[in-house]
Design an enzyme around this catalytic site. Structure first.
Site, short mmCIF file in Angstrom:
data_model
loop_
_atom_site.label_atom_id
_atom_site.label_comp_id
_atom_site.label_asym_id
_atom_site.label_seq_id
_atom_site.Cartn_x
_atom_site.Cartn_y
_atom_site.Cartn_z
N TYR A 155 -2.06 17.32 -8.69
CA TYR A 155 -1.37 16.14 -9.20
C TYR A 155 0.05 16.48 -9.61
O TYR A 155 1.01 15.79 -9.23
CB TYR A 155 -2.15 15.57 -10.38
N ASP A 168 0.86 -1.19 0.00
CA ASP A 168 0.00 0.00 0.00
C ASP A 168 0.90 1.25 0.00
O ASP A 168 1.55 1.55 1.00
CB ASP A 168 -0.90 -0.02 1.23
N THR A 221 5.87 12.86 -14.77
CA THR A 221 4.86 13.36 -15.70
C THR A 221 5.22 14.72 -16.31
O THR A 221 5.97 15.50 -15.72
CB THR A 221 3.51 13.50 -14.97
N THR A 262 -3.27 8.90 -10.05
CA THR A 262 -3.32 9.54 -11.36
C THR A 262 -4.65 10.21 -11.68
O THR A 262 -4.83 10.69 -12.81
CB THR A 262 -3.01 8.51 -12.46
N LYS A 274 3.66 15.09 -7.99
CA LYS A 274 4.69 14.40 -8.77
C LYS A 274 6.01 15.16 -8.72
O LYS A 274 7.09 14.54 -8.67
CB LYS A 274 4.22 14.22 -10.21
#
Length: 293
Positions: free
Chosen positions: A124, A35, A100, A61, A128
């Site tokens: 997001y 996890d 990303t 995502t 990242k």
């Protein structure tokens, strides 16, 4: 060479699982086994497996949902990579992590280099970027591979959404003022396999690894339907991002330069058109096989 893969049920994880399905020294983990929102779960898994290579294919995502769940998003995309890097350093293992195009704000007129400043415009992207920083500041050997517009035959992605909507509607309105390089999960997994097999001494760092070429979401949608996989082809009407508001902002320009990657490793990913054709061909084969059972 023992390999630990996280996120086995995600898009990239599914393709990595296919790539390594016959390897006895590869340990595939999903949320039940590792996890990524739990530091203890991560540490327990890595210390049990004792890998030489960690492929971190797990990520949060859901770009729009992240605006409502920033804590969970950061736990998986920022804190988990930090813990993995710490454990990799303890084992002297190689950590390969996927990042990303969304670490950039999309305001640059030209494609982005690895050295361009990162300025994410949504939660997001911020998570990242924080994950990248945690890894680069660690003492481990690492490759951070920035990719973009990931899609594939499995999971929730633009390709599958377009095929579903295209079968239901005669006309679709798709954003035409965001540019990027649609990159298939299969191509990412294949390239990762090549990297793992190479002697990577001294090549650690951040690299852009996307499909060659670029298009808009509208251009991508049109290419999907022009491939002829649907019995009828819907009309695709271009619209502006302002005509399709979303909770999270998206960068207008997500195109990345892949030259550093090509110079370091001696190959490039295929064009986005080639990748799309390969994914669609594979989906058709799978459909035919199921029909013949």
């Amino acid at each position: 060479m023992r390999i630990l893969i996280t996120g086995k049920n995600g898009q990239v994880g599914t393709e990595l699982s296919r790539l390594y399905h016959s390897r006895q020294d590869v340990v595939l983990t999903g949320r039940d086994e590792c996890d990524l929102s739990s530091e203890q779960s991560i540490r327990d898994t890595v210390r049990r497996v004792k890998p030489a290579v960690i492929l971190n294919a797990g990520a949060y995502t859901a770009v729009d949902q992240a605006e409502k769940e920033p804590a969970l998003c950061f736990a998986i995309n920022a804190h988990a990579p930090r813990v993995l890097a710490q454990e990799a350093a303890r084992l002297d293992a190689l950590l390969i992590h996927y990042s990303t195009d969304y670490v950039f704000n999309g305001e640059k007129a030209e494609p982005y280099l690895e050295t361009d400043p990162i300025r994410p415009v949504n939660v997001y992207g911020e998570s990242k970027a924080a994950g990248e920083a945690a890894i680069t500041e660690s003492a481990t050997r690492f490759l951070v591979l920035r990719t973009s517009w990931v899609y594939g035959a499995h999971g929730k992605n633009f390709l599958r959404t377009m095929l579903r909507l295209g079968a239901e509607r005669p006309e679709l309105r798709v954003v035409d003022d965001q540019l990027g390089a649609p990159t298939s999960a299969a191509a990412i997994a294949s390239a990762t396999g090549r990297l793992v097999e190479q002697s990577l001494s001294g090549a650690w760092g951040i690299y852009h690894m996307t499909a060659a070429g670029s298009t808009s979401w509208c251009g991508f949608a049109r290419a999907i339907f022009q491939a002829g996989v649907l019995s009828s082809q819907p009309r695709v009407q271009p619209i502006a991002s302002s005509d399709y508001p979303t909770p999270a902002r998206r960068p207008a320009n997500s195109v990345l330069v892949n030259d550093k990657f090509a110079h370091a490793f001696g190959f490039r990913l295929p064009t986005w058109q080639q990748q799309l054709n390969e994914v669609l061909a594979g989906m058709q084969v799978q459909t035919a096989m199921r029909a013949n059972r």
